[in-house]
Design a protein around this motif. Structure first.
Motif, short mmCIF file in Angstrom:
data_model
loop_
_atom_site.label_atom_id
_atom_site.label_comp_id
_atom_site.label_asym_id
_atom_site.label_seq_id
_atom_site.Cartn_x
_atom_site.Cartn_y
_atom_site.Cartn_z
N ARG A 1 0.21 -29.61 -32.33
CA ARG A 1 1.07 -28.43 -32.39
C ARG A 1 1.69 -28.35 -33.78
NH1 ARG A 1 5.47 -28.71 -27.72
NH2 ARG A 1 4.43 -30.29 -26.49
N ARG A 2 2.21 -27.18 -34.10
CA ARG A 2 2.90 -26.99 -35.38
C ARG A 2 4.35 -26.61 -35.13
NH1 ARG A 2 -0.02 -26.42 -40.67
NH2 ARG A 2 -2.00 -27.35 -40.12
N GLU B 1 4.66 -26.06 -40.22
CA GLU B 1 4.14 -24.76 -40.67
C GLU B 1 4.36 -24.60 -42.17
OE1 GLU B 1 2.71 -22.51 -38.87
OE2 GLU B 1 3.47 -22.63 -36.81
N VAL C 1 1.97 -31.35 -39.17
CA VAL C 1 2.51 -30.59 -38.03
C VAL C 1 3.57 -29.56 -38.43
CG1 VAL C 1 2.05 -32.34 -36.27
CG2 VAL C 1 4.23 -32.40 -37.53
N ALA D 1 9.84 -23.26 -33.41
CA ALA D 1 9.61 -24.50 -32.67
C ALA D 1 10.14 -25.66 -33.50
CB ALA D 1 8.13 -24.68 -32.41
#
Ligand SMILES: C[S@@+](CC[C@H](N)C(=O)[O-])C[C@H]1O[C@@H](n2cnc3c(N)ncnc32)[C@H](O)[C@@H]1O
Length: 204
Positions: free
Chosen positions: A99-100, A130, A128, A38
């Motif tokens: 979200r990450r 990872e 945000v 993402a």
């Protein structure tokens, strides 16, 4: 300090940085497989970089405070048939996104922040990204001639993204940022930064 002034810069024709195509540095890194998972584009403007990365099949969220820029970005995505999310939000408060991301891109945003905002921004990005995720920062460099506005030194980048804030700079390479007022782009740093464990995260 955010919001209205930025939006106004998109009102009357393209802004100086809005070159109507992705930055060559981003195209190069994308073609080398540098974007995975993402992807977040922080301060996406009218979306050329986000659209390019999304056209390669990645899930991309572009955020910006300028609604006018986001409207243009959404129209481009629609016209080109590319799926990208463009959402109004503040890069200094990314924890609200909930979200990450595995890869985060900053093209031309870091160098707009003052010292106090930089430390908030670095913590906001950490909230945000990872663990082991990658942040790319393409910013104007102080290594002239013909530097862009708000040029940044390598030392400033290393000071902002250090282990105590949850980051490790992997590489800082000389590059160019295309603008509407530089024939061959302005001197830039292309910085690759890894998210490491710990570090401050932005407060709610
Ligand atoms: C120099 S422009 C670069 C835009 C885009 N990345 C590009 O390469 O064309 C900086 C962008 O950051 C946005 N911006 C400024 N402060 C912001 C903030 N706090 N949160 C989100 N976006 C912000 C501005 O609206 C503007 O679109």
């Amino acid at each position: 300090m955010t919001g209205v002034p930025w939006d106004a810069s998109y009102d009357d024709g393209p802004a100086p940085w809005d070159v109507g195509r992705p930055q060559p540095a981003i195209v190069r890194v994308a073609s080398d497989g540098g974007f995975v998972g993402a992807v977040l584009d922080a301060g996406c403007g009218t979306g050329e970089n986000a659209l390019h990365v999304a056209s390669l099949g990645l899930a991309v969220l572009g955020i910006d405070v300028a609604e006018t820029a986001l409207a243009i970005a959404r129209e481009k995505a629609h016209d080109r048939g590319i799926e990208v999310e463009f959402v109004a939000d503040d890069a200094l408060r990314l924890e609200r996104v909930g979200r990450r991301f595995t890869t985060v891109l900053d093209c031309g945003l870091f160098h707009t922040f003052d010292l106090d905002e930089r430390s908030r921004y670095v913590a906001s990005l950490a909230s945000v990204t990872e663990p082991d995720g990658t942040l790319y920062v393409l910013c104007f460099s102080d290594d002239g001639p013909d530097t862009g506005p708000h040029p940044v030194s390598q030392e400033e980048l290393r000071a902002a993204f250090d282990l105590s804030s949850g980051w490790q700079v992997s590489a800082i390479e000389p590059d160019r940022i295309r603008t509407r007022f530089h024939d061959d782009g302005a001197p830039a740093w292309f910085t690759t930064i890894r998210r490491v464990g710990g570090g401050r995260v932005a407060a709610e």
